[in-house]
Design a protein around this motif. Structure first.
Motif, PDB file in Angstrom:
ATOM      1  N   UNK A 128       0.841  -1.201   0.000  1.00 45.80           N
ATOM      2  CA  UNK A 128       0.000   0.000   0.000  1.00 45.80           C
ATOM      3  C   UNK A 128       0.878   1.253   0.000  1.00 45.80           C
ATOM      4  N   UNK A 129       0.616   2.176  -0.926  1.00 45.17           N
ATOM      5  CA  UNK A 129       1.360   3.441  -0.998  1.00 45.17           C
ATOM      6  C   UNK A 129       0.409   4.590  -1.319  1.00 45.17           C
ATOM      7  N   UNK A 130       0.713   5.748  -0.780  1.00 41.48           N
ATOM      8  CA  UNK A 130       0.006   6.970  -1.174  1.00 41.48           C
ATOM      9  C   UNK A 130       0.739   7.554  -2.374  1.00 41.48           C
ATOM     10  N   UNK A 131       0.072   7.592  -3.512  1.00 40.66           N
ATOM     11  CA  UNK A 131       0.723   8.084  -4.736  1.00 40.66           C
ATOM     12  C   UNK A 131      -0.240   8.968  -5.522  1.00 40.66           C
ATOM     13  N   UNK A 132       0.291   9.975  -6.190  1.00 40.77           N
ATOM     14  CA  UNK A 132      -0.582  10.861  -6.960  1.00 40.77           C
ATOM     15  C   UNK A 132      -0.905  10.316  -8.345  1.00 40.77           C
ATOM     16  N   UNK A 133      -2.066  10.734  -8.846  1.00 41.97           N
ATOM     17  CA  UNK A 133      -2.330  10.705 -10.287  1.00 41.97           C
ATOM     18  C   UNK A 133      -2.171  12.147 -10.730  1.00 41.97           C
ATOM     19  N   UNK A 134      -1.266  12.381 -11.672  1.00 45.44           N
ATOM     20  CA  UNK A 134      -1.043  13.748 -12.157  1.00 45.44           C
ATOM     21  C   UNK A 134      -1.233  13.751 -13.662  1.00 45.44           C
ATOM     22  N   UNK A 135      -2.315  14.387 -14.109  1.00 46.80           N
ATOM     23  CA  UNK A 135      -2.660  14.367 -15.530  1.00 46.80           C
ATOM     24  C   UNK A 135      -1.904  15.459 -16.281  1.00 46.80           C
ATOM     25  N   UNK A 136      -1.675  15.200 -17.561  1.00 45.46           N
ATOM     26  CA  UNK A 136      -1.045  16.192 -18.428  1.00 45.46           C
ATOM     27  C   UNK A 136      -1.871  17.479 -18.470  1.00 45.46           C
ATOM     28  N   UNK A 137      -3.170  17.373 -18.191  1.00 46.16           N
ATOM     29  CA  UNK A 137      -4.040  18.558 -18.229  1.00 46.16           C
ATOM     30  C   UNK A 137      -3.832  19.463 -17.027  1.00 46.16           C
ATOM     31  N   UNK A 138      -2.981  19.042 -16.079  1.00 42.32           N
ATOM     32  CA  UNK A 138      -2.637  19.923 -14.962  1.00 42.32           C
ATOM     33  C   UNK A 138      -3.332  19.582 -13.657  1.00 42.32           C
ATOM     34  N   UNK A 139      -4.371  18.732 -13.695  1.00 44.34           N
ATOM     35  CA  UNK A 139      -5.010  18.382 -12.417  1.00 44.34           C
ATOM     36  C   UNK A 139      -4.254  17.240 -11.775  1.00 44.34           C
ATOM     37  N   UNK A 140      -4.306  17.140 -10.463  1.00 48.67           N
ATOM     38  CA  UNK A 140      -3.683  16.000  -9.799  1.00 48.67           C
ATOM     39  C   UNK A 140      -4.365  15.736  -8.471  1.00 48.67           C
ATOM     40  N   UNK A 141      -4.169  14.518  -7.987  1.00 51.13           N
ATOM     41  CA  UNK A 141      -4.818  14.107  -6.746  1.00 51.13           C
ATOM     42  C   UNK A 141      -4.033  12.934  -6.162  1.00 51.13           C
ATOM     43  N   UNK A 142      -3.822  12.942  -4.834  1.00 52.27           N
ATOM     44  CA  UNK A 142      -3.099  11.823  -4.208  1.00 52.27           C
ATOM     45  C   UNK A 142      -4.087  10.889  -3.529  1.00 52.27           C
ATOM     46  N   UNK A 143      -3.916   9.590  -3.754  1.00 53.31           N
ATOM     47  CA  UNK A 143      -4.794   8.588  -3.140  1.00 53.31           C
ATOM     48  C   UNK A 143      -3.933   7.445  -2.608  1.00 53.31           C
ATOM     49  N   UNK A 144      -4.547   6.598  -1.785  1.00 52.87           N
ATOM     50  CA  UNK A 144      -3.808   5.474  -1.192  1.00 52.87           C
ATOM     51  C   UNK A 144      -4.180   4.184  -1.937  1.00 52.87           C
ATOM     52  N   UNK A 145      -3.182   3.618  -2.596  1.00 51.25           N
ATOM     53  CA  UNK A 145      -3.422   2.481  -3.490  1.00 51.25           C
ATOM     54  C   UNK A 145      -2.883   1.190  -2.885  1.00 51.25           C
ATOM     55  N   UNK A 146      -3.593   0.081  -3.102  1.00 45.52           N
ATOM     56  CA  UNK A 146      -3.127  -1.227  -2.652  1.00 45.52           C
ATOM     57  C   UNK A 146      -3.126  -2.177  -3.850  1.00 45.52           C
ATOM     58  N   UNK A 147      -2.028  -2.926  -4.005  1.00 40.59           N
ATOM     59  CA  UNK A 147      -1.972  -3.856  -5.125  1.00 40.59           C
ATOM     60  C   UNK A 147      -0.708  -4.682  -5.119  1.00 40.59           C
ATOM     61  N   UNK A 148      -0.493  -5.360  -6.244  1.00 39.71           N
ATOM     62  CA  UNK A 148       0.649  -6.243  -6.418  1.00 39.71           C
ATOM     63  C   UNK A 148       1.780  -5.456  -7.089  1.00 39.71           C
ATOM     64  N   UNK A 149       3.019  -5.681  -6.621  1.00 37.21           N
ATOM     65  CA  UNK A 149       4.148  -4.984  -7.253  1.00 37.21           C
ATOM     66  C   UNK A 149       4.340  -5.455  -8.695  1.00 37.21           C
ATOM     67  N   UNK A 150       4.588  -4.495  -9.606  1.00 33.56           N
ATOM     68  CA  UNK A 150       4.910  -4.874 -10.989  1.00 33.56           C
ATOM     69  C   UNK A 150       6.156  -5.754 -11.006  1.00 33.56           C
ATOM     70  N   UNK A 151       7.104  -5.478 -10.087  1.00 38.00           N
ATOM     71  CA  UNK A 151       8.340  -6.265 -10.013  1.00 38.00           C
ATOM     72  C   UNK A 151       8.032  -7.736  -9.713  1.00 38.00           C
ATOM     73  N   UNK A 152       7.058  -7.957  -8.816  1.00 39.15           N
ATOM     74  CA  UNK A 152       6.684  -9.343  -8.489  1.00 39.15           C
ATOM     75  C   UNK A 152       6.056 -10.030  -9.704  1.00 39.15           C
ATOM     76  N   UNK A 153       5.263  -9.275 -10.478  1.00 39.37           N
ATOM     77  CA  UNK A 153       4.631  -9.855 -11.672  1.00 39.37           C
ATOM     78  C   UNK A 153       5.675 -10.153 -12.748  1.00 39.37           C
ATOM     79  N   UNK A 154       6.709  -9.289 -12.838  1.00 34.78           N
ATOM     80  CA  UNK A 154       7.797  -9.553 -13.786  1.00 34.78           C
ATOM     81  C   UNK A 154       8.490 -10.864 -13.425  1.00 34.78           C
ATOM     82  N   UNK A 155       8.751 -11.022 -12.134  1.00 37.47           N
ATOM     83  CA  UNK A 155       9.405 -12.254 -11.666  1.00 37.47           C
ATOM     84  C   UNK A 155       8.552 -13.473 -12.010  1.00 37.47           C
ATOM     85  N   UNK A 156       7.239 -13.310 -11.821  1.00 37.89           N
ATOM     86  CA  UNK A 156       6.299 -14.395 -12.120  1.00 37.89           C
ATOM     87  C   UNK A 156       6.363 -14.761 -13.610  1.00 37.89           C
TER      88      UNK A 156
END
Ligand SMILES: Nc1nc2c(c(=O)[nH]1)N[C@H]1C(S)=C(S)[C@@H](COP(=O)(O)O)O[C@H]1N2
Ligand SMILES: [Mo]
Length: 437
Positions: free
Chosen positions: A328-356
Motif C-alpha cells: 500500500x502506498x500513497x501516490x498521486x495521479x497527475x494528468x497532463x491537463x494539470x489536475x492531480x490528486x493523491x490517493x492510497x493504493x493497494x496492489x501487487x508490485x509490478x516487479x513481483x509480476x515480472x518475476x512471475x
C-alpha cells in the motif's frame, strides 16, 4: 466612387503614407505605448515562458516516448535529443512540473495579450519592409507570435477537453514548442540589450506611484512604439500594470486549485472536470469513464483474467492477485491537463509480476494493455526503472475499498511520478520484455 477611392489610395501610397486606417502612423495614439512598457511585459514573458517551455519538454520526456506504443511523433528522435529515463523519485515531481506548465501558462495569458497590444502598431508598419534585415526580422516575428499563439491555443483547448484540432495534440504541441523556442532565441538575441536598456530608462517604483494626472508618454523612440501624436491618457501606467497583473492573479486563482487538490479544488472554476466529490473511497476525479470507452462491468467481472506475458504466459484471476503479497502506498495521479490528486493504493508490485513472468525485475520493461477498445490511451509502456520501483503497482484497491469500475476495476497501473496517462485502467495484459537500459 470605387475608382476615386482607388486613386486616393494610390496617391496615399505614393506619398509614403501607406493605406488608410491602422497603416497610418497617426492611427495608434495610446500615450502608454513605448519601449519601457513593452520591455516590462517582454521580460516577464521571457522568464515565464522559458519555465513553461522547459516544464513542457520535461513532460514530453516523462511520456517515455522511446518505449513502444507510447508516442508516434515522426522525427521525435531529432526533437527528442534531450530525452532521458524519467525517474520515479520524487513521486510528486510530475505533479509539480506539469502543474507549473499548465497553471503558469494560463497565468501568462494576460501578459501575452498585453505585450501584443503594446506592439500592435508594428504589425501595420508601412512600407512592410524597408530593408532585407527588417524583412527577416519581421518574418521571425511571424514565427514568434504565431508560435506563441499556436502553443497557447492548442494547450488551452486540450486542457479544456476541446479536442477540435484536425491533428494529434502531442506532435503538434511538440513541433510548435521547437518553432517557438527557435524564434524566441532569435528575438532575445536581437532585442534583449535594447529591452534591458528600456526597463532601466524608468524607475518601476516611481511608475507605481504616478497617478493618471501625472502620466506622460515615454520620450520618442527610434523604433516607433511611442506615438508621434499621443492622445491624452485615460489610464496610468500603474493602472495598466495592475489591470494585467490582476488578470494574471485571477487566472492563477481560478486554475491552481486543480493541481493543489483537496478543498482548494473548489476554487478551480476554470477546470473542466468536477470540482466537488463525495467522501467515499472512490470519490475523486475520473478522467474517462468506463462507459465512455465502452468498458462494461461484465467483461471486468468474474470472467476477467490478467494475462502476464514474458518468458512464459500465465493467466491470473483477481482472487489469484489478491492472494499475492499486497503493498500500500500513497501516490498521486497527475494528468497532463494539470489536475492531480493523491490517493492510497493497494496492489501487487509490478516487479513481483515480472518475476512471475520469468524476467528479472531490474531488467524488464512492460507494456500494459487495457480492455478498452476505442479511443486513445488503451495501452502504455513503462521503463525498467519504473517496473523495478517497489511502489509501482498493479492496483486492486484504493483507499481501502475495491477500485470502482470508473477508476479501473478490476486492476490498474499506478507508478510513482509517471504522467496520469501511464496509469492504465482495466488492464487485461502485461507484456514484460527484457530491456538493456
Ligand atoms: N484504459 C485507459 N486507462 C487510462 C486512461 C484511458 O483513457 N484509458 N486515461 C489515463 C489518464 S489520461 C489519466 S489522467 C488517468 C486518470 O485516472 P482516473 O480516471 O482514475 O482518475 O487514467 C489513465 N488511464
Ligand atoms: Mo491524463
Amino acid at each position: 466612387m470605387k475608382t476615386r477611392l482607388k486613386t486616393r489610395l494610390r496617391a496615399g501610397l505614393r506619398a509614403g503614407n501607406g493605406p488608410p486606417g491602422p497603416f497610418r502612423p497617426g492611427f495608434w495614439r495610446s500615450p502608454l505605448r513605448g519601449p519601457w512598457l513593452t520591455s516590462v511585459f517582454g521580460l516577464v514573458l521571457l522568464v515565464g515562458l522559458v519555465i513553461v517551455a522547459v516544464t513542457g519538454l520535461l513532460s514530453y520526456a516523462a511520456y517515455e516516448p522511446r518505449l513502444p506504443g507510447n508516442d508516434m511523433t515522426p522525427g521525435k528522435g531529432l526533437l527528442g535529443f534531450y530525452l532521458f529515463d524519467w525517474p520515479t523519485h520524487p513521486a510528486w515531481l510530475y505533479r509539480v512540473t506539469q502543474g507549473t506548465h499548465v497553471v503558469l501558462g494560463l497565468t501568462l495569458v494576460p501578459v501575452l495579450l498585453a505585450k501584443l497590444w503594446s506592439v500592435i502598431p508594428k504589425l501595420f508598419e508601412w512600407p512592410p519592409a524597408r530593408s532585407i534585415a527588417q524583412a527577416v526580422d519581421r518574418a521571425s516575428l511571424v514565427l514568434l507570435v504565431g508560435g506563441a499563439g499556436f502553443q497557447f491555443a492548442t494547450g488551452i483547448l486540450n486542457i479544456q477537453l476541446f479536442y477540435v484540432f484536425p491533428f494529434s495534440f502531442y506532435p503538434a504541441h511538440l513541433y510548435g514548442a521547437w518553432i517557438f523556442l527557435a524564434a524566441l532565441a532569435v528575438h532575445v538575441a536581437v532585442r534583449l540589450p535594447r529591452a534591458i536598456r528600456a526597463v532601466r530608462s524608468r524607475d518601476l517604483r516611481r511608475e507605481l506611484r504616478t497617478r493618471l494626472a501625472d502620466t506622460r508618454p515615454e520620450p520618442p523612440d527610434p523604433n516607433g512604439l511611442v506615438p508621434a501624436d499621443p492622445a491624452p491618457p485615460t489610464m496610468s501606467r500603474r493602472g495598466v500594470l495592475a489591470f494585467v497583473g490582476g488578470g494574471s492573479v485571477l487566472m492563477f486563482g481560478l486554475s491552481a486549485g486543480q493541481t493543489l487538490d483537496g478543498p482548494l479544488r473548489r476554487t478551480a472554476l476554470l477546470a473542466p472536470h468536477g470540482r466537488e466529490y463525495g467522501t467515499g473511497p472512490n470519490d475523486f476525479q475520473v478522467n474517462k469513464t468506463a462507459a465512455s470507452l465502452g468498458v462494461t462491468a461484465a467483461e471486468a467481472g468474474d470472467g476477467w483474467r490478467l494475462a502476464v506475458v514474458g518468458a512464459s504466459r500465465i493467466h491470473l484471476s483477481r482472487a489469484d492477485l489478491l492472494a499475492m503479497p499486497l503493498h500500500t502506498y500513497a501516490l498521486p495521479i497527475a494528468c497532463v491537463e494539470g489536475w492531480s490528486t493523491e490517493q492510497v493504493w493497494t496492489g501487487v508490485r509490478l516487479a513481483d509480476l515480472a518475476r512471475l513472468a520469468g524476467l528479472p525485475p531490474g531488467a524488464a520493461a512492460v507494456t500494459a494493455r487495457s480492455l478498452q477498445r476505442v479511443g486513445y490511451f488503451g495501452q502504455a509502456s513503462l521503463s525498467t526503472g519504473q517496473v523495478a520501483d517497489p511502489r509501482s503497482l498493479l492496483a486492486l484497491r484504493v483507499n481501502g475499498a475495491d477500485l470502482s469500475l470508473d477508476h479501473g476495476f478490476p486492476a490498474r497501473i499506478i507508478v510513482p511520478n509517471a504522467p496520469g496517462v501511464h496509469n492504465t485502467k482495466w488492464v487485461r495484459e502485461l507484456e514484460f520484455r527484457r530491456e538493456g537500459r
